[in-house]
Design a protein around this motif. Structure first.
Motif, PDB file in Angstrom:
ATOM      1  N   THR A 128       0.861  -1.184   0.000  1.00 27.32           N
ATOM      2  CA  THR A 128       0.000   0.000   0.000  1.00 27.32           C
ATOM      3  C   THR A 128       0.900   1.238   0.000  1.00 27.32           C
ATOM      4  N   PRO A 129       0.343   2.417  -0.246  1.00 26.43           N
ATOM      5  CA  PRO A 129       1.171   3.632  -0.134  1.00 26.43           C
ATOM      6  C   PRO A 129       1.849   3.746   1.229  1.00 26.43           C
ATOM      7  N   LEU A 130       1.129   3.396   2.302  1.00 27.02           N
ATOM      8  CA  LEU A 130       1.742   3.416   3.634  1.00 27.02           C
ATOM      9  C   LEU A 130       2.850   2.368   3.718  1.00 27.02           C
ATOM     10  N   GLY A 131       2.622   1.210   3.106  1.00 30.31           N
ATOM     11  CA  GLY A 131       3.638   0.164   3.110  1.00 30.31           C
ATOM     12  C   GLY A 131       4.930   0.614   2.450  1.00 30.31           C
ATOM     13  N   ARG A 132       4.802   1.374   1.359  1.00 32.72           N
ATOM     14  CA  ARG A 132       6.006   1.872   0.684  1.00 32.72           C
ATOM     15  C   ARG A 132       6.726   2.895   1.564  1.00 32.72           C
TER      16      ARG A 132
END
Length: 296
Positions: A128-132
């Motif tokens: 996810t964007p947060l994961g990146r």
């Protein structure tokens, strides 16, 4: 000293057993102990508030299991035992010293970052964007440690591969390798059991053998030819990391599910030449802001 202050002091010394102390003092004031008031001293009240101490009640009982120094089948003394010497005059201790590991291996186990849980297959379960963002923070943290990393190995699953690729941007010149053995799975049936996750026996049988094979490949003391301490990064999954930790520390492997790991966290194992293993950090994610922490 006032009676109220005395009572507070005794309660504090008694480890917070306020109810017992108060009851004893009240009973004494009414003559319930059959003695003149005042004979129930502060020291007697303190004794009553404390449980009897015995070595057996305060000393954990040993399990009876000693440390197995040949847990990785690389103990030099075990490797040379029973071997025939071609030269009778040869010193057996000399051969053992030559085959003795001298370097320490440091293995940093990274859990992949947050990923898309709604994906129907592995290719769709990307970060996810947060994961990146989490992967960037983990890469920055590893770079800030200032260590000379030898290799970055990652699970071949999409979420671990993407996490490793982002981390590698912060570690110039570190070799990047993929390994199928590190894929997520069910290592061994957990104890105590849980109700929300129940793989069938076949999955434990297949995944368990694979994850154990990964442990044997990557978690062991240094080769005798290794001259300098090494720092190796493995990006994989929570189940794999937790199983590795239990096995490396010679804890019951079925206890792996009793631990939790945040996404992008760092678990650091150190393996000494003697075969001793230390857990330097477990699931360290303190380098991330609180609003970036997840466990999915």
């Amino acid at each position: 000293m006032s009676s109220r202050r005395t009572l507070r002091l005794i309660c504090g010394l008694a480890g917070g057993s306020a109810a017992l102390v108060f009851a004893a003092a009240a009973a004494d004031s009414r003559g319930c102990f059959g003695e003149p008031s005042g004979r129930w001293s502060r020291f007697t009240v303190l004794q009553a508030a404390q449980p009897a101490w015995t070595p057996s009640s305060h000393t954990p009982a040993p399990t009876g299991h000693s440390w197995d120094f040949n847990w990785d089948k690389r103990d030099p003394s075990a490797l040379t035992n029973g071997k025939k010497k071609d030269n009778a005059a040869e010193d057996p201790s000399s051969e053992q010293d030559n085959g003795k590991p001298k370097a320490t291996r440091n293995i940093l186990l990274i859990r992949h970052s947050q990923y898309n849980l709604s994906g129907s297959n592995d290719k769709e379960r990307i970060l996810t964007p947060l994961g990146r963002e989490q992967a960037e923070l983990t890469g920055q943290r590893l770079a800030a440690l200032g260590l000379k990393y030898d290799v970055l190995i990652h699970s071949s699953m999409s979420r671990a591969t993407e996490t490793a690729n982002i981390i590698s941007k912060h570690l110039t010149g570190v070799e990047l390798l993929s390994c199928d053995l590190l894929r997520e799975g069910a290592p061994i049936e957990p104890v105590p059991p849980v109700t929300h996750w129940k793989p069938d026996a076949v999955q434990y049988h297949e995944d368990g053998a694979r994850i154990e094979a990964a442990f044997r490949r990557y978690i062991h003391r240094a080769d005798p030819k290794q001259k300098e301490d090494s720092y190796e990064i493995i990006v994989c999954h929570a189940n794999v990391i937790r199983y590795f930790v239990c096995r490396a520390l010679q804890f019951p492997p079925e206890g792996w599910l009793r631990m939790g790991l945040n996404n992008g966290s760092i678990t650091w194992l150190t393996i000494r030449p003697s075969g001793r293993v230390a857990l330097r950090t477990l699931g360290d994610s303190g380098f991330m802001p609180p609003d970036k922490l997840t466990r999915t």
